[in-house]
Scaffold this active site. Structure first.
Site, PDB file in Angstrom:
ATOM      1  N   GLY A  15     -24.938  21.276 -38.185  1.00  0.00           N
ATOM      2  CA  GLY A  15     -24.607  21.934 -39.449  1.00  0.00           C
ATOM      3  C   GLY A  15     -23.901  23.267 -39.283  1.00  0.00           C
ATOM      4  O   GLY A  15     -24.010  24.143 -40.145  1.00  0.00           O
ATOM      5  N   GLU A 147     -13.488  22.997 -22.508  1.00  0.00           N
ATOM      6  CA  GLU A 147     -12.297  23.168 -23.342  1.00  0.00           C
ATOM      7  C   GLU A 147     -12.378  24.355 -24.303  1.00  0.00           C
ATOM      8  O   GLU A 147     -11.394  24.744 -24.914  1.00  0.00           O
ATOM      9  CB  GLU A 147     -11.998  21.870 -24.092  1.00  0.00           C
ATOM     10  CG  GLU A 147     -13.212  21.303 -24.802  1.00  0.00           C
ATOM     11  CD  GLU A 147     -13.011  19.869 -25.285  1.00  0.00           C
ATOM     12  OE1 GLU A 147     -12.038  19.221 -24.875  1.00  0.00           O
ATOM     13  OE2 GLU A 147     -13.840  19.418 -26.097  1.00  0.00           O
ATOM     14  N   GLN A 190     -32.199  29.724 -25.184  1.00  0.00           N
ATOM     15  CA  GLN A 190     -32.065  30.749 -24.141  1.00  0.00           C
ATOM     16  C   GLN A 190     -30.875  30.434 -23.237  1.00  0.00           C
ATOM     17  O   GLN A 190     -30.100  31.315 -22.867  1.00  0.00           O
ATOM     18  CB  GLN A 190     -33.354  30.806 -23.314  1.00  0.00           C
ATOM     19  CG  GLN A 190     -34.571  31.215 -24.140  1.00  0.00           C
ATOM     20  CD  GLN A 190     -35.851  31.178 -23.310  1.00  0.00           C
ATOM     21  OE1 GLN A 190     -35.819  31.255 -22.092  1.00  0.00           O
ATOM     22  NE2 GLN A 190     -36.982  31.035 -23.987  1.00  0.00           N
ATOM     23  N   CYS A 385      -7.787   4.898 -54.635  1.00  0.00           N
ATOM     24  CA  CYS A 385      -6.668   4.533 -53.763  1.00  0.00           C
ATOM     25  C   CYS A 385      -6.620   3.017 -53.519  1.00  0.00           C
ATOM     26  O   CYS A 385      -6.192   2.282 -54.394  1.00  0.00           O
ATOM     27  CB  CYS A 385      -6.704   5.331 -52.467  1.00  0.00           C
ATOM     28  SG  CYS A 385      -5.081   5.442 -51.723  1.00  0.00           S
ATOM     29  N   GLY A 387      -8.971   1.170 -53.766  1.00  0.00           N
ATOM     30  CA  GLY A 387      -9.818   0.686 -54.856  1.00  0.00           C
ATOM     31  C   GLY A 387      -9.027   0.464 -56.140  1.00  0.00           C
ATOM     32  O   GLY A 387      -9.427  -0.324 -57.000  1.00  0.00           O
ATOM     33  N   HIS A 543      -6.818  10.512 -54.321  1.00  0.00           N
ATOM     34  CA  HIS A 543      -8.156  10.694 -53.752  1.00  0.00           C
ATOM     35  C   HIS A 543      -8.821  11.895 -54.417  1.00  0.00           C
ATOM     36  O   HIS A 543      -8.867  12.986 -53.839  1.00  0.00           O
ATOM     37  CB  HIS A 543      -8.052  10.946 -52.244  1.00  0.00           C
ATOM     38  CG  HIS A 543      -7.734   9.728 -51.452  1.00  0.00           C
ATOM     39  ND1 HIS A 543      -8.675   8.791 -51.125  1.00  0.00           N
ATOM     40  CD2 HIS A 543      -6.564   9.284 -50.936  1.00  0.00           C
ATOM     41  CE1 HIS A 543      -8.117   7.823 -50.434  1.00  0.00           C
ATOM     42  NE2 HIS A 543      -6.828   8.098 -50.305  1.00  0.00           N
ATOM     43  N   GLU A 545     -11.693  12.681 -54.601  1.00  0.00           N
ATOM     44  CA  GLU A 545     -12.848  13.201 -53.836  1.00  0.00           C
ATOM     45  C   GLU A 545     -12.474  14.418 -52.993  1.00  0.00           C
ATOM     46  O   GLU A 545     -13.352  15.143 -52.535  1.00  0.00           O
ATOM     47  CB  GLU A 545     -13.457  12.093 -52.961  1.00  0.00           C
ATOM     48  CG  GLU A 545     -12.618  11.619 -51.786  1.00  0.00           C
ATOM     49  CD  GLU A 545     -11.678  10.460 -52.130  1.00  0.00           C
ATOM     50  OE1 GLU A 545     -11.299  10.329 -53.316  1.00  0.00           O
ATOM     51  OE2 GLU A 545     -11.317   9.703 -51.208  1.00  0.00           O
TER      52      GLU A 545
HETATM   53  N1  GLN Z   1      -3.873   0.975 -47.523  1.00  0.00           N
HETATM   54  C1  GLN Z   1      -3.406   1.511 -48.762  1.00  0.00           C
HETATM   55  C2  GLN Z   1      -2.056   2.202 -48.627  1.00  0.00           C
HETATM   56  O1  GLN Z   1      -1.696   2.605 -47.546  1.00  0.00           O
HETATM   57  C3  GLN Z   1      -4.436   2.431 -49.389  1.00  0.00           C
HETATM   58  C4  GLN Z   1      -4.691   3.668 -48.593  1.00  0.00           C
HETATM   59  C5  GLN Z   1      -5.955   4.396 -48.982  1.00  0.00           C
HETATM   60  O2  GLN Z   1      -6.822   3.846 -49.628  1.00  0.00           O
HETATM   61  N2  GLN Z   1      -6.065   5.643 -48.573  1.00  0.00           N
HETATM   62  O3  GLN Z   1      -1.370   2.367 -49.571  1.00  0.00           O
END
Ligand code: GLN
Length: 569
Positions: A15, A147, A190, A385, A387, A543, A545
């Site tokens: 975290g 690294e 430590q 997307c 979806g 997206h 989100e």
């Molecule tokens: N595979 C799809 C595209 O490239 C959707 C991509 C995604 O869901 N981020 O358009």
């Protein structure tokens, strides 16, 4: 300008990113402009080409970067965009140094690991921090990783350049409790302190991550070993909810202690009222709903990685905090609907169904089966997307009589390429520049008034917010949208689009495309769709989100959780 380096000891994954985000949030509550930089010591130039199982989710920035998911936590906590330049990788540093060398910029000198690599690291840190009061720099991995040496060296260089009270160090450590002993052990901490001192660094604060709060015995042990004062050792026990962490740190007075260490005076009285209210809602929901997230779940050995959808999980949580509705997410592998289509009936026990983004054909037919079930059984559906693309394919096959409709991503010979690549992208692909065909980062969408999507963006204050942001965005991201009414910005990461040729067919069969992006060649790209006859069936090419914050949740998630709550019997 002040710099706070956050480094990890013992193990990674405890975290450190959330701790860094919490500290930045605390300092901004005291009135300081704050930014965060993430250092990833790997040689990849960015996280875009990394497998989600290797590195969790790929976070997409507003300016089109594909970077480390920790940057997502920073935005979620700070309610602010962080640009892609704030993710520094070893690959980028070496690339610049080698390019400089090829361009003769070192005037014949021998180019070496020391000083040229740490010099470039320092330049990058200062560039990202420019204009801010405080820059926090989270160093990925743990100290002791080979690294990381150039980065610690660069930190010492900054200290020399800016003075000791301008560069401070926080060590995030971990106190394991071996099952057979049942006692928190400080020995690894430590060792971490010792390793850090080998690089000439003594931590100003130690954040002790552990299952339980730090007790006095262990606090004293660490004190003695690290030569620090009691007040510099901060207890950071496990929490039920990430968003408790800034408040817990403040209980330990971390904000004031940090300011004192950096010789800064508070500029504002922190106001945690809204934060506390949201946290209260999360912890005391009036009811709890069940959401099915239909995805492609990969396991590493015996462990399943839900981290690859972390932004969606968090976005649902943000909506939950706003609405006071608890959420139980079930991650369901879409392949179970391919193995036995009867399994889809199991979805009847969920209040909402969500299909997230994805690539390729694995599990796709199963996702389409789940979408059909959501549509026919009036279960609230949110498509993100892929979806949305799969929802369009499902509608084409089952409602528009377009048999075997598909995306050309999975079937290049489909008779109905309802999801396809644009002509202009095809040309770029033929030149073997596959990477250049992705739509990445912010693109503007014009929302149609009187749609559910437009209403949700209005109700959640996003149209107003984006009106102010639009001027700071590059022209190509805005496109040819006319006027300034109902324009919003969302982040993208995809190649394929709803094929404009089929849009009239869909519209005459009941789909409302509630928002579109107009490219400069006037091609219209469908950004949102909804089914007006359904209680909640909304999908987007974007997206959302990546634009959801604890204090400012994404409108579509709020709408979805609200609808799923109403769907509870
Ligand atoms: N595979 C799809 C595209 O490239 C959707 C991509 C995604 O869901 N981020 O358009």
């Amino acid at each position: 300008m002040k710099f706070i380096f956050v480094v990890g000891g013992v193990i990674s994954g405890v975290g450190k990113g959330v701790a860094t985000a919490s500290i930045a949030k605390i300092l901004s509550e005291y009135g300081f402009s704050t930014t965060i930089i993430k250092i990833d010591p790997y040689i990849n130039c960015d996280a875009g080409t990394m497998r989600p199982t290797e590195h969790g989710e790929v976070w997409v920035t507003a300016d089109g970067g594909e970077i480390d998911q920790d940057l997502g936590n920073y935005e979620r906590f700070m309610n602010r965009n962080i640009p892609k330049i704030n993710n520094i990788t070893t690959g980028q540093i070496y690339r610049t140094v080698i390019e400089n060398e090829r361009a003769g910029k070192y005037l014949g000198k021998t180019v070496q690991l020391i000083p040229h690599i740490p010099d470039e690291i320092r330049r990058r840190i200062k560039l990202s921090g420019e204009g801010y009061d405080i820059a926090l720099i989270e160093v990925g991995g743990t100290i002791g990783d080979i690294e990381n040496i150039p980065y610690l060296f660069a930190a010492k260089g900054l200290e020399k350049e800016c003075g000791k009270n301008s560069v401070i160090y926080i060590l995030v450590t971990y106190l394991p409790v071996p099952t057979h002993i049942q006692e928190a052990k400080t020995k690894p901490t430590q060792h971490a302190i010792k390793l850090l001192s080998e690089n000439g660094i003594s931590p100003d604060f130690i954040l002790c991550r552990a299952k339980q709060p730090l007790d006095s015995v262990r606090r004293q042990k660490i004190e003695v070993y690290s030569n620090l004062d009691r007040h510099q050792i901060i207890s950071a026990p496990d929490v039920n909810n990430l968003y408790e962490i800034p408040l817990n740190f403040e209980k330990e007075g971390l904000g004031k202690k940090l300011m004192q260490c950096m010789e800064l005076q508070s500029r504002k009285i922190p106001d945690w009222e809204k934060w506390k209210k949201l946290l209260y809602n999360l912890q005391n929901p009036e009811k709890t709903i069940k959401i099915a997230m239909i995805g492609k779940y990969l396991s590493i050995g015996d462990y399943q990685l839900t981290d690859s959808y972390i932004s969606i999980n968090e976005s649902l949580k943000h909506a939950s905090a706003k609405l006071g509705v608890g959420i139980k997410i079930s991650w369901i592998d879409s392949k179970i609907f391919e193995m036995n289509p009867e399994n889809v009936r199991g979805l009847s026990e969920y209040n909402g169904i969500l299909v997230p983004g994805g690539f390729g054909n694995s599990g796709v037919e199963g996702k389409i089966t789940a979408i059909k079930y959501a549509r026919e059984n009036r279960i609230p559906y949110l498509g993100l997307c892929y979806g949305m693309q799969l929802a369009v394919i499902e509608y084409a096959r089952n409602m528009c009589n377009l048999k075997n409709a598909n995306t050309t991503e999975n079937d290049s010979n489909t008779p109905y390429p309802v999801i396809d690549i644009l002509e202009s992208q095809r040309e770029v692909m033929q030149q073997n520049k596959y990477g250049g065909t992705m739509r990445l980062g912010y693109y503007a969408a014009c929302l149609k008034p009187d749609t559910q999507v437009c209403r949700l963006y209005h109700e959640n204050g996003r149209i107003e917010l984006d009106k102010n942001r639009i001027n700071s965005v590059e022209k190509f991201r805005i496109g040819n949208v006319k006027g300034i009414d109902n324009i919003i910005l969302e982040r993208h990461r995809h190649r394929y689009e709803v094929n404009p040729k089929f849009v009239p067919v869909f519209e005459s069969n009941g789909i409302i495309f509630s928002g579109y992006h107009q490219v400069s060649d006037d091609n219209m790209l469908m950004e949102f769709m909804e089914l007006p006859e359904h209680p909640f069936f909304i999908a987007t090419q974007s997206h959302p989100e990546f634009e959801s914050r604890f204090e400012n949740p994404a409108p579509l998630f709020v709408g979805f959780v609200n609808a799923a709550g109403l769907n509870q019997t």
